[in-house]
Design an enzyme around this catalytic site. Sequence first.
Site, short mmCIF file in Angstrom:
data_model
loop_
_atom_site.label_atom_id
_atom_site.label_comp_id
_atom_site.label_asym_id
_atom_site.label_seq_id
_atom_site.Cartn_x
_atom_site.Cartn_y
_atom_site.Cartn_z
N GLU A 183 -13.23 0.94 2.23
CA GLU A 183 -14.67 0.80 2.45
C GLU A 183 -15.46 1.72 1.53
O GLU A 183 -16.50 1.33 0.98
CB GLU A 183 -15.02 1.10 3.92
CG GLU A 183 -14.34 0.17 4.91
CD GLU A 183 -13.02 0.71 5.43
OE1 GLU A 183 -12.72 0.48 6.62
OE2 GLU A 183 -12.29 1.37 4.66
N CYS A 211 -12.23 3.29 10.08
CA CYS A 211 -11.89 4.48 10.87
C CYS A 211 -13.15 5.21 11.31
O CYS A 211 -14.20 5.15 10.67
CB CYS A 211 -11.00 5.42 10.07
SG CYS A 211 -11.78 6.14 8.61
N CYS A 248 -15.08 6.36 7.84
CA CYS A 248 -15.72 5.29 7.06
C CYS A 248 -16.97 4.76 7.76
O CYS A 248 -17.93 4.36 7.10
CB CYS A 248 -14.73 4.15 6.81
SG CYS A 248 -13.38 4.59 5.68
N SER A 304 31.14 -8.72 -6.04
CA SER A 304 29.96 -9.48 -5.63
C SER A 304 28.96 -9.74 -6.76
O SER A 304 27.89 -10.29 -6.53
CB SER A 304 29.23 -8.75 -4.50
OG SER A 304 28.79 -7.47 -4.94
N GLU A 341 20.27 -3.03 2.37
CA GLU A 341 20.93 -3.83 1.33
C GLU A 341 22.46 -3.84 1.45
O GLU A 341 23.15 -4.16 0.48
CB GLU A 341 20.50 -3.33 -0.06
CG GLU A 341 19.04 -3.63 -0.37
CD GLU A 341 18.76 -3.71 -1.85
OE1 GLU A 341 19.64 -4.15 -2.62
OE2 GLU A 341 17.65 -3.32 -2.26
N GLY A 360 26.38 -2.54 3.56
CA GLY A 360 27.15 -3.77 3.45
C GLY A 360 27.30 -4.48 4.78
O GLY A 360 26.50 -4.33 5.69
#
Length: 362
Positions: free
Chosen positions: A52, A75, A84, A168, A296, A298
């Site tokens: 803002e 806020c 803000c 992989s 990610e 295993g």
Amino acid sequence: MADESYIQLTIEIAKKGEGSVSPNPLVGCVIIKDNRIIGAGYHQKFGEEHAEINAINSSVESLEGSTLYVNLEPCSHFGKTPPCVDRIIKEKIKRVVIGTLDINPLVSGNGVKALKKAGIDVKVGVLEKECIELNKFFFKFITNKLPYITLKAAQTLDGMIADKNNYSEWISSSDSRKYVHWLRARYDAVLIGSETAQIDNPKLTVRMVEGRNPYRVVLDSSLKLKNDLNLFKSNSDNKTIVITSEKNKSKLNKINQLQKLGVKILFAKSDVQERLQLKSVLTQLTKLQIISVLIEGGSKIYSAFLKQKLFDDIFLFVSPKILGNGLKTFSEIESRKLSDAPKLSIKRTQKIGDDLLIELIK
């Protein structure tokens, strides 16, 4: 343009802050006067001006009588920056349209109350579902005090993430790998298990797209990973984290070796099988203000998060290949009958390169 169109614009503008504002939310703002956009801005970096204020400061004309659009409630409290709402009131803005309320107890509804008290016309709940989706990391962190968890895996049509020799590279297409790098730049952290660290020796950095590197987290319950892994050697930004058992606090020599490489060591509780308790792991990460984690691998890690229902969604990249045998994506999920199998819902699908990306939720 209708209110919905301007709120959609704030959502798109807010996305420019992805990877830079965490643990704050993504916020965009536009200001309209006489059917013209006279100001626009977004929250660019944690600790800096909010959307803002940036939008207000971008305007070169009076804001009196204008309409301000923002995807998240402004806020009303002092944090790293002033409220803000005070500036909105000061500028004599006539109307404020808000996508969704901020569920942060420090804000929740108070911003709207302050604006209404000042005589400003306020409308709330425009494209609310989309605005909540934009800040799903932030809302999860505020409500559950835990990071948002996404399981990311690339598998064959028959559900294998590696062949029988644990190889992989590469199951997924280059387009899919590029998309994963794009994801990494948007999550606070990427997490893997010690077996994935040893076998794949990944860097877990952002290389195929522009963006900042996430924290790189590896779970090493016994604190036995070798110091020459890429995670440790390529740690010039000091963003590699090792989480190990509290029982290893006495291994000072190993701890010192890793710390000299810029590695941060965190200690979590372990269970009777000497496996790290995932809830304890996530709690340690929240202390670093990490509010989103991309898992990610295993297979054991995927299975554990799935079993304990400690995930929010799954990004499954399915490659049109069939192995027949190999390492299953969820090797430790062994439902005895179909009715016991974990049930997921498909949120969306899209084709990326040669692969199909399936997004799943609980």
